[in-house]
Every structure is written in structure tokens, then in C-alpha cells.
Motif scaffolding. Sequence first.
Motif, mmCIF file in Angstrom:
data_model
loop_
_atom_site.group_PDB
_atom_site.id
_atom_site.type_symbol
_atom_site.label_atom_id
_atom_site.label_comp_id
_atom_site.label_asym_id
_atom_site.label_seq_id
_atom_site.Cartn_x
_atom_site.Cartn_y
_atom_site.Cartn_z
ATOM 1 N N SER A 1 13.961 -44.113 19.616
ATOM 2 C CA SER A 1 14.660 -43.710 18.504
ATOM 3 C C SER A 1 16.151 -43.669 18.900
ATOM 4 O O SER A 1 17.117 -43.593 17.875
ATOM 5 C CB SER A 1 14.159 -42.062 18.061
ATOM 6 O OG SER A 1 14.781 -41.266 19.330
ATOM 7 N N GLU A 2 16.465 -43.854 20.048
ATOM 8 C CA GLU A 2 17.992 -43.871 20.389
ATOM 9 C C GLU A 2 18.311 -45.441 20.190
ATOM 10 O O GLU A 2 19.601 -45.776 19.728
ATOM 11 C CB GLU A 2 17.923 -43.887 22.024
ATOM 12 C CG GLU A 2 17.881 -42.343 22.615
ATOM 13 C CD GLU A 2 19.230 -41.577 22.029
ATOM 14 O OE1 GLU A 2 20.118 -41.953 21.382
ATOM 15 O OE2 GLU A 2 18.938 -40.261 21.824
ATOM 16 N N ILE B 1 14.926 -41.887 12.024
ATOM 17 C CA ILE B 1 13.957 -42.027 10.736
ATOM 18 C C ILE B 1 13.061 -43.035 10.962
ATOM 19 O O ILE B 1 11.912 -43.087 10.730
ATOM 20 C CB ILE B 1 14.840 -42.211 9.552
ATOM 21 C CG1 ILE B 1 15.371 -40.970 9.523
ATOM 22 C CG2 ILE B 1 14.015 -42.411 8.187
ATOM 23 C CD1 ILE B 1 16.799 -41.064 8.545
ATOM 24 N N ASN B 2 13.630 -44.484 11.677
ATOM 25 C CA ASN B 2 12.948 -45.534 11.891
ATOM 26 C C ASN B 2 11.580 -45.444 12.583
ATOM 27 O O ASN B 2 10.511 -45.910 12.679
ATOM 28 C CB ASN B 2 13.696 -46.707 12.138
ATOM 29 C CG ASN B 2 14.431 -47.255 10.967
ATOM 30 O OD1 ASN B 2 14.311 -47.110 9.724
ATOM 31 N ND2 ASN B 2 15.658 -47.859 11.311
ATOM 32 N N GLU C 1 20.280 -39.218 8.693
ATOM 33 C CA GLU C 1 20.105 -39.653 10.308
ATOM 34 C C GLU C 1 21.341 -39.071 10.966
ATOM 35 O O GLU C 1 22.657 -39.651 10.519
ATOM 36 C CB GLU C 1 20.334 -41.267 10.175
ATOM 37 C CG GLU C 1 20.291 -42.034 11.344
ATOM 38 C CD GLU C 1 18.961 -41.815 12.225
ATOM 39 O OE1 GLU C 1 19.012 -41.033 13.380
ATOM 40 O OE2 GLU C 1 18.158 -42.257 11.909
ATOM 41 N N LYS C 2 21.291 -38.484 11.874
ATOM 42 C CA LYS C 2 22.340 -37.698 12.860
ATOM 43 C C LYS C 2 22.379 -37.995 14.127
ATOM 44 O O LYS C 2 22.762 -37.218 15.046
ATOM 45 C CB LYS C 2 22.206 -36.227 12.577
ATOM 46 C CG LYS C 2 22.542 -35.744 11.115
ATOM 47 C CD LYS C 2 23.969 -35.783 10.861
ATOM 48 C CE LYS C 2 24.245 -35.150 9.364
ATOM 49 N NZ LYS C 2 25.611 -35.510 9.109
ATOM 50 N N ARG C 3 21.981 -39.388 14.562
ATOM 51 C CA ARG C 3 21.601 -39.639 15.785
ATOM 52 C C ARG C 3 22.998 -39.512 16.632
ATOM 53 O O ARG C 3 23.997 -40.033 16.125
ATOM 54 C CB ARG C 3 21.022 -41.311 16.149
ATOM 55 C CG ARG C 3 20.954 -41.794 17.278
ATOM 56 C CD ARG C 3 20.400 -43.073 17.263
ATOM 57 N NE ARG C 3 20.611 -43.677 16.318
ATOM 58 C CZ ARG C 3 20.576 -45.445 16.239
ATOM 59 N NH1 ARG C 3 20.403 -45.899 17.309
ATOM 60 N NH2 ARG C 3 20.892 -45.846 15.129
ATOM 61 N N ARG D 1 19.639 -37.666 24.722
ATOM 62 C CA ARG D 1 18.676 -36.656 23.831
ATOM 63 C C ARG D 1 17.294 -37.457 23.351
ATOM 64 O O ARG D 1 16.367 -36.543 23.215
ATOM 65 C CB ARG D 1 19.493 -36.321 22.509
ATOM 66 C CG ARG D 1 20.536 -35.430 22.895
ATOM 67 C CD ARG D 1 21.108 -34.740 21.591
ATOM 68 N NE ARG D 1 22.608 -34.367 21.611
ATOM 69 C CZ ARG D 1 23.471 -34.640 20.900
ATOM 70 N NH1 ARG D 1 23.504 -35.384 19.931
ATOM 71 N NH2 ARG D 1 24.662 -34.157 21.171
ATOM 72 N N GLY D 2 17.418 -38.863 22.922
ATOM 73 C CA GLY D 2 16.133 -39.495 22.555
ATOM 74 C C GLY D 2 14.812 -39.171 23.487
ATOM 75 O O GLY D 2 13.752 -38.828 23.171
ATOM 76 N N MET D 3 15.228 -39.425 24.566
ATOM 77 C CA MET D 3 14.220 -39.501 25.772
ATOM 78 C C MET D 3 13.923 -38.135 26.281
ATOM 79 O O MET D 3 12.602 -37.867 26.426
ATOM 80 C CB MET D 3 14.882 -40.239 27.014
ATOM 81 C CG MET D 3 13.857 -40.132 28.198
ATOM 82 S SD MET D 3 12.232 -40.898 28.020
ATOM 83 C CE MET D 3 12.584 -42.534 27.984
#
Length: 411
Positions: free
Chosen positions: A275-276, A281-282, A395-397, A131-133
Motif C-alpha cells: 500500500s505504500e 485503495i488499490n 486516499e490519504k497516504r 506506516r504501511g508496513m
Amino acid sequence: MSLTSEQKKTVLASFLGWTLDAFDFFLLTFLLTDIAAEFHTDVPAVSKALFLTLATRFIGAFLFGMLADRYGRKPLLMLNIVSYSVIGALAAFSPNLGIFLALRALFGIAMGGEWGLGSSLAMESIPPSARGMVSGILQCGYPAGYLLAAVVYGLLYGQKIGDFTFGWRAIFLLSFVPALIVLFIRSHVPESPAFVSGRAQARPGLLVTLQKHWGIALYAVVLMMFFNFFSHGTQDLYPTFLKKQHGFDPHTVSWITIVANIGAIVGGLAFGALSEKIGRINAITLACVIALPAIPLWAYTTTPFMLALGAFIMQVAVQGAWGVIPVHLNELSPGSVRATLPGFIYQAGNLAASYGGPYQAGIAEAPGGSYGYALALFAGVVAICIIVVIRFSPEKRGEVMTVIDREVSPV
């Protein structure tokens, strides 16, 4: 990132839909001065078209998203793309400024639906680890569309073929091109697996969900207001800044904008993937921090090379932060309204930030003002605001995505 052939086609379709949506929107940013001249008015008056497009996008996000949560992501995405293509091209036939502004308002409604539909279709079709990519790839569609608009403007604007000259009206006719994506989507893109699996199950509507999750929805709208100030405040008037304040020709304006959008694509991909590892957030915080030292180079240098370098760094930061947003909003959203809520929140933030373009233009053209000052003011203030506000976000990673997730537990 390992995806199946169908998943890759879904991501490609969502990316192209957003790319060509942005292409249609950003064509206007290169043509503000030309339209103002033809309609015998000034840039702030024509820039109201930017305001109207942004202000009406939330209507499209709500209408198209609500229908997609009921009838499916795929058919509504196809309808949405055809709608914004046709309405965008009709602007070429505007007889006066009033009709032009009305058509851009209608274009905003059509444009507003695409992001929510495309992002929900993609995010529901891929594994969590990708998902991040994919979020970065999807959001890169926006600067890719801007880059494409810059290329078209640089190559075609003012060119003559016999007695025909590519003026602003001819450029707008190219808005018909995105409609061709529909043929690809119809033949090669499957419906969202999450939507198909939950089609027969009863699901609460948008209003019920907003009542249950009003706190996170309100927070997200405020966040997206600042995000939209961040992107449109650094992009929409930049070509005008280069033309009016620096007197650059269309070719120079085009290549500086192309460099900026290459930076935007780099930023979106890099921070989406990052982000992954460090969290949504960071990653957003880091991107906004990078924007601050880039402001003097981006807004106050004078040579094309230095301005291009500043624009590259600025857009790495701006679209780096944005590259995390598709996945972040989809992870925060309850599954039953995922085609509606992320897009609605995004476009409601757009509505709150929609007058930024005319306001910036007013500051720039006021006595003692300049476009550089107006751009720098917006970029600096908004970057700091995002840094502060994003620290309050959940944060819902890696959140599991179905159409019935999180209906029993608040976000």
C-alpha cells in the motif's frame, strides 16, 4: 523500515495487545459445539455469543478511546488489556448459557477499545514512510491471535493430566495470559509523541468532529461493516464447518486453521507494505479480487490438504485487505480524536455486521443448506461489495499526524 528502539517497542506492544485480544475472541470459535452440548442447546444459539461480542465492541471503542484522547493512549491501553483478560477468563465459570452470553457481551466492550488505542499509539509514534508496513504488522495481530488459539486448541483440548481434562472451561482460563503484556507496556513503552505535544492545546470533542466530518465517518462505517463481514464471515464458523460438515478431528481442524492464519499473516504484511507503493485503495481492491477465485477451493473441496490450500489463499486476501485498514483509518481521522474515531468507526462497522455469525449458522443448518454454502455466499458477495465501496474512499497516504492536524480543513 528504520525505527528507533522505543518505536519498535511501541509497535510490539500494540501488536501483542491485538494478538492476545484476538486470541481470547477466537478461542470461542473452536468451542461452539462443546459449549452447545454442555448447555443442551445448538450451535446457532451459542453463536449468539459471537454476535454479542461484536455488537458491544463499539461501546468499548467509544469509552476507552474518549478517555485515551483525554488522558493518553498508554494508560488506557493498559487498563483495556487487563479488562478483556479478566472478563475473558471469567467465561470459564459460566453456570449456564445466559451468564456465558452476558460475559461475552462484557468481553466485547473490553475488546472493542484495544484496536483504536493500539493503532493510534503506534501510528502517532512512527515516521510516515513506515506506516504501511507497520499497519500490516498491527493487523497481523488478529490472525496471529487466531493462529495461537488454533495451536492451543490443537495441543491442549482433550488432553489429560491425571484426573484433569482440558475441556472448554480450562481453555477459557488461558484468557488471563494477555494481562502480562501490561508489565511490558508500563516499563518500556512511551506515550504517543503526538498526544504529549498537543496535551495542552484545546481540541474539539468527538461529537463536534463527527458533525464536521459526518460524510467520511458514515462512509467509513459502511466500509467497515463490509470489512467485518469479510473477516468474521470467513473465519468464525470455519472450524465448525471443518468439524460438522467434514467430521475432522481437533488435530486436523487445528492445523488447517493454522495454515489459514499463516496465509493471513503473509497477506497482512505483503499488502500493508504494498500500500505504500500503489496506495491504500488499490491495495485493498487487489486483495479482494484475489478472494473471488479462491472460494471454490476454500468452501467446496473435501480433502484436508485442498481445504488448507484454499483457506491459505482466502486469508491472504482477507487479511491482505485488512492489513491496510489501521493506517487508512488513522490517516482519514482528525488528530484530536484519533484514539476514538478510528476505533469507533471500526467497531460501529462491527455492530452493523454483528449478526453475521448467527445468520450464517442459520443458513448452514437450514434444510438444504450447508456450512460451505453459507461461507461461500458471504465471502463472494462481501468481496465484491468492498471492491465497489473502496473506490469511493479518499486516499490519504503519507498524511502528517499530530493531535491538531486537519482541524481546519475537512477530510
